[in-house]
Design an enzyme around this catalytic site. Structure first.
Site, short mmCIF file in Angstrom:
data_model
loop_
_atom_site.label_atom_id
_atom_site.label_comp_id
_atom_site.label_asym_id
_atom_site.label_seq_id
_atom_site.Cartn_x
_atom_site.Cartn_y
_atom_site.Cartn_z
N CYS A 32 28.00 37.78 111.50
CA CYS A 32 28.30 38.17 112.68
C CYS A 32 27.11 38.69 113.58
O CYS A 32 26.77 40.05 113.73
CB CYS A 32 30.22 38.51 113.04
SG CYS A 32 29.73 38.84 115.32
N CYS A 35 28.88 41.59 116.22
CA CYS A 35 28.92 42.65 115.26
C CYS A 35 27.24 43.80 115.06
O CYS A 35 27.88 44.38 114.97
CB CYS A 35 29.47 42.15 113.95
SG CYS A 35 31.28 41.00 114.21
#
Length: 107
Positions: A32, A35
């Protein structure tokens, strides 16, 4: 990752969020992009808010039971717990100043 941020698992999650110290749980995954972008912000906050807020991470790929229990549909999603109770949810990338202000307002 710093030693100030704990990685939680299905086995350690409940005992960690039940702590007297407010706990921010970052639901993330290695693939991600957002993230990865928020990780340094959480590292800085873990240092700046040490003793006030415990910052932790849950890898959604490895701990799908927790993700399902809390209805995590998008990552990064951060949940703030006080005494085991969910008090706030943040979804998506958050600017550091904004996230810090929101955390301090809830603890």
């Amino acid at each position: 990752m710093s030693d100030k941020i704990a990685n939680l698992t299905n086995d350690t999650f409940k005992s960690t969020i039940s702590s007297a110290t407010p706990t921010l749980v970052d639901f993330w995954a290695p693939w991600c992009g957002p993230c990865k972008a928020i990780a340094p912000i959480l590292e800085e906050l873990a240092t700046e808010l040490d003793g006030k807020v415990k910052i932790t991470k849950v890898n959604v790929d490895d701990n799908d039971a927790i993700s399902a229990e809390y209805g995590i549909r998008a990552i990064p999603t951060m949940l703030l717990f006080k005494g085991g109770q969910l008090v706030e949810q943040f979804v998506g990338m958050q600017p550091k100043a904004s996230l810090k202000e929101k955390l301090l307002a809830k603890i």
